[in-house]
Design an enzyme around this catalytic site. Structure first.
Site, PDB file in Angstrom:
ATOM      1  N   LYS A 123       0.779  -1.232   0.000  1.00 36.53           N
ATOM      2  CA  LYS A 123       0.024   0.177  -0.013  1.00 36.53           C
ATOM      3  C   LYS A 123       0.810   1.288   0.036  1.00 36.53           C
ATOM      4  O   LYS A 123       2.157   1.163   0.561  1.00 36.53           O
ATOM      5  CB  LYS A 123      -0.898   0.062   1.480  1.00 36.53           C
ATOM      6  CG  LYS A 123      -2.378   0.857   0.922  1.00 36.53           C
ATOM      7  CD  LYS A 123      -3.145  -0.079   0.304  1.00 36.53           C
ATOM      8  CE  LYS A 123      -4.572   0.737   0.116  1.00 36.53           C
ATOM      9  NZ  LYS A 123      -5.551   0.121  -0.435  1.00 36.53           N
TER      10      LYS A 123
HETATM   11  P1  NAD Z   1     -13.538   7.482  -2.919  1.00 37.92           P
HETATM   12  O1  NAD Z   1     -12.656   8.607  -2.773  1.00 37.92           O
HETATM   13  O2  NAD Z   1     -13.998   7.417  -4.108  1.00 37.92           O
HETATM   14  O3  NAD Z   1     -14.893   7.665  -2.302  1.00 37.92           O
HETATM   15  C1  NAD Z   1     -14.923   7.823  -0.730  1.00 37.92           C
HETATM   16  C2  NAD Z   1     -16.211   8.240  -0.333  1.00 37.92           C
HETATM   17  O4  NAD Z   1     -16.317   8.225   1.164  1.00 37.92           O
HETATM   18  C3  NAD Z   1     -16.717   9.686  -0.819  1.00 37.92           C
HETATM   19  O5  NAD Z   1     -18.213   9.617  -0.943  1.00 37.92           O
HETATM   20  C4  NAD Z   1     -16.582  10.534   0.490  1.00 37.92           C
HETATM   21  O6  NAD Z   1     -17.420  11.655   0.334  1.00 37.92           O
HETATM   22  C5  NAD Z   1     -16.888   9.460   1.552  1.00 37.92           C
HETATM   23  N1  NAD Z   1     -16.278   9.828   2.785  1.00 37.92           N
HETATM   24  C6  NAD Z   1     -15.083  10.203   3.274  1.00 37.92           C
HETATM   25  N2  NAD Z   1     -14.719  10.643   4.535  1.00 37.92           N
HETATM   26  C7  NAD Z   1     -15.948  10.094   4.945  1.00 37.92           C
HETATM   27  C8  NAD Z   1     -16.337  10.202   6.372  1.00 37.92           C
HETATM   28  N3  NAD Z   1     -15.608  10.517   7.341  1.00 37.92           N
HETATM   29  N4  NAD Z   1     -17.639   9.712   6.620  1.00 37.92           N
HETATM   30  C9  NAD Z   1     -18.369   9.283   5.469  1.00 37.92           C
HETATM   31  N5  NAD Z   1     -18.143   9.358   4.158  1.00 37.92           N
HETATM   32  C10 NAD Z   1     -16.735   9.722   4.065  1.00 37.92           C
HETATM   33  O7  NAD Z   1     -13.164   6.092  -2.315  1.00 37.92           O
HETATM   34  P2  NAD Z   1     -13.365   4.533  -2.820  1.00 37.92           P
HETATM   35  O8  NAD Z   1     -12.274   4.260  -3.929  1.00 37.92           O
HETATM   36  O9  NAD Z   1     -14.687   4.524  -2.734  1.00 37.92           O
HETATM   37  O10 NAD Z   1     -12.951   3.800  -1.483  1.00 37.92           O
HETATM   38  C11 NAD Z   1     -13.749   3.504  -0.254  1.00 37.92           C
HETATM   39  C12 NAD Z   1     -13.184   2.737   0.462  1.00 37.92           C
HETATM   40  O11 NAD Z   1     -13.014   1.454  -0.103  1.00 37.92           O
HETATM   41  C13 NAD Z   1     -11.626   2.782   1.098  1.00 37.92           C
HETATM   42  O12 NAD Z   1     -11.726   2.244   2.434  1.00 37.92           O
HETATM   43  C14 NAD Z   1     -11.110   2.112   0.290  1.00 37.92           C
HETATM   44  O13 NAD Z   1      -9.715   1.616   0.919  1.00 37.92           O
HETATM   45  C15 NAD Z   1     -11.851   0.850   0.086  1.00 37.92           C
HETATM   46  N6  NAD Z   1     -11.386   0.119  -1.336  1.00 37.92           N
HETATM   47  C16 NAD Z   1     -11.483   0.656  -2.567  1.00 37.92           C
HETATM   48  C17 NAD Z   1     -11.318  -0.060  -3.723  1.00 37.92           C
HETATM   49  C18 NAD Z   1     -11.255   0.603  -5.228  1.00 37.92           C
HETATM   50  O14 NAD Z   1     -11.504  -0.270  -5.977  1.00 37.92           O
HETATM   51  N7  NAD Z   1     -11.649   1.780  -5.274  1.00 37.92           N
HETATM   52  C19 NAD Z   1     -11.033  -1.234  -3.491  1.00 37.92           C
HETATM   53  C20 NAD Z   1     -11.211  -1.962  -2.130  1.00 37.92           C
HETATM   54  C21 NAD Z   1     -11.337  -1.183  -1.130  1.00 37.92           C
END
Ligand code: NAD
Length: 433
Positions: A123
């Protein structure tokens, strides 16, 4: 004119100094220890698997648009590469710490193993607030960070992907920076790229699609219907919004969604297409008029069948776990539940599909992307989605079978499946001396 510049807001306490329960690395290790205990893992291997292989901290100086120089801090952690090249996203966020990156790198190791991909885990992150940066500044930051960690990167050693606040545009810059150093185009150095330059069809939707598939499997296991099942989603970014969309397509009813500012709720179900249109236009949910506005804390304890935390870690803790009313929690985010909350949720009979399984759809299609780049032969969307479906369903069933056989939670079962696979490779490879 360029001159050095510092601002006090960039100085923040390390999470290392916080209580153990809030430290994401300790939270992850608590689960590791429990799974290792159930597996009867030999002490030597336990020790090896408790330590990240490599940790790198880099200074990332860039020139801001106003000519000032600013220095950001970047991290890259390779947790374990026994099963293959390390795989793990890069996040740009003010909350990034070395401990968080270490925890996320370990999670990637278990996640790749639980879905049986030939990858290790890594990471990376840069401590920054991308919302205050221009596209040019973000490009300079991404390229300078990439050159700082370039010795770790490579299709055979470490392959980044998007994570919080990073996207396919940044992956394109990483690929270009790496390729310029290598003097030839290397598409397989990073995944989550635009499809036009070696990305995979279906990658953008893959994590959300995986969440939908495992939620469907969990409902089947509990003999609950899919049609009309009520769903609440925290986070409306890549994972949250696509999970919600695909679950709605399956006939589930999305009661509430939220972003950083707060959530919107409609007891009869949101009109998701309308919400998506609104967010596309206005970026935030706070100006959406056709639903009740609630806080992120309220959203987590709504009366629902399925809860999908898809924002950041540690949102379900021992303080609110007792108030959660969902039957199924599908962990779209990494580490949304603190270790202390696990027992409370288990006692309440809530089926938690753990992060390392629930959100593994993203890394699975990243693996497909890497395979396609290396083979130079690209698949159609149907092939990507059907292969993803097969892996997610069989991985869910393996974890469910392990949970039933050893009488542990789905989380510990998923860790057991994963750790067992990593440990097996370590035993076969032996210890290089
Ligand atoms: P992203 O940046 O596209 O979206 C994040 C979302 O969470 C946004 O809507 C933001 O406004 C919201 N957010 C941020 N802080 C917040 C808070 N304190 N309370 C409530 N909402 C909040 O990110 P993503 O890619 O959707 O990733 C989200 C999670 O999923 C992370 O933990 C990431 O590690 C995990 N993840 C992502 C992927 C991927 O393919 N994108 C894969 C596996 C895991």
């Amino acid at each position: 004119m360029t001159h050095a510049h510092t601002r006090s807001w960039k100085i923040r306490p390390e999470k290392d100094t916080f209580l153990g329960a809030e430290n994401p690395f300790e939270s992850m290790m608590a689960r590791f220890d429990e799974a290792a205990h159930h597996l009867n893992l030999e002490p030597g291997l336990r020790l090896v698997l408790r330590h990240p292989e490599k940790q790198l901290i880099v200074a990332v100086p860039i020139q801001r648009d106003n000519g000032e120089t600013e220095v950001f801090t970047g991290y890259r952690v390779l947790y374990n590469t026994a099963r293959g090249p390390a795989k793990g996203g890069i996040r740009f966020d003010m909350q990034v710490t070395l401990d968080e990156v270490k925890a996320l790198a370990a999670w990637m190791t278990w996640k790749c193993a639980v879905v049986n991909l030939p990858f290790g885990g890594s990471k990376g992150g840069v401590v920054c607030d991308p919302s205050t940066m221009s596209v040019g500044e973000l490009e300079r930051l991404t390229r300078r960070y990439t050159s700082g960690i370039i010795d770790m990167l490579g299709p055979d050693s470490d392959v980044p992907a998007p994570d919080v606040n990073t996207n396919e545009r940044m992956m394109a810059w990483i690929m270009d920076t790496y390729s310029m150093h290598k003097r030839h185009t290397v598409t397989a150095v990073v995944t989550g790229k635009p499809v036009a330059m070696g990305g995979s069809l279906g990658r953008r939707e893959a994590t959300g699609r995986g969440c939908m598939i495992v939620t469907r499997e969990a409902l089947r296991q509990l003999k609950l219907p899919i049609e009309g099942t009520r769903v609440v989603v925290q986070g409306f970014g890549n994972v949250g919004s696509i999970s919600a969309q695909l679950m709605a397509e399956q006939g589930m009813k999305i009661l509430a969604v939220s972003d950083k500012e707060g959530g919107i709720y409609h007891p009869k179900g949101l009109e998701l297409d309308d919400v998506l249109r609104h967010v596309k236009e206005h970026k935030v949910l706070s100006s959406y008029q056709k639903a009740e506005h609630i806080s992120n804390a309220e959203l987590l304890t709504l009366d629902t069948d399925v809860l999908v935390p898809a924002a950041l870690e540690n949102v379900i803790t021992d303080e609110n776990a007792g108030q959660i009313r969902a039957r199924v929690i599908c962990e779209g985010a990494n580490g949304p539940t603190s270790a202390d909350a696990d027992a409370i949720l288990q006692d309440a009979g809530i089926l938690v599909v753990p992060d390392i399984l629930a959100n593994a759809g993203g890394v699975t299609v990243s693996y497909f992307e890497w395979v396609q780049d290396r083979g130079g032969y690209f698949w159609d969307l149907e092939t990507v989605n059907s292969r993803l479906e097969k892996i997610m369903v069989s991985s869910y069933q393996e974890c469910a079978a392990m949970a039933a056989r050893t009488k542990v939670s789905m989380r510990i079962a998923a860790y057991m499946v994963a750790i067992d696979r990593v440990a097996q490779v370590h035993r076969l490879r032996g210890m290089y001396a």
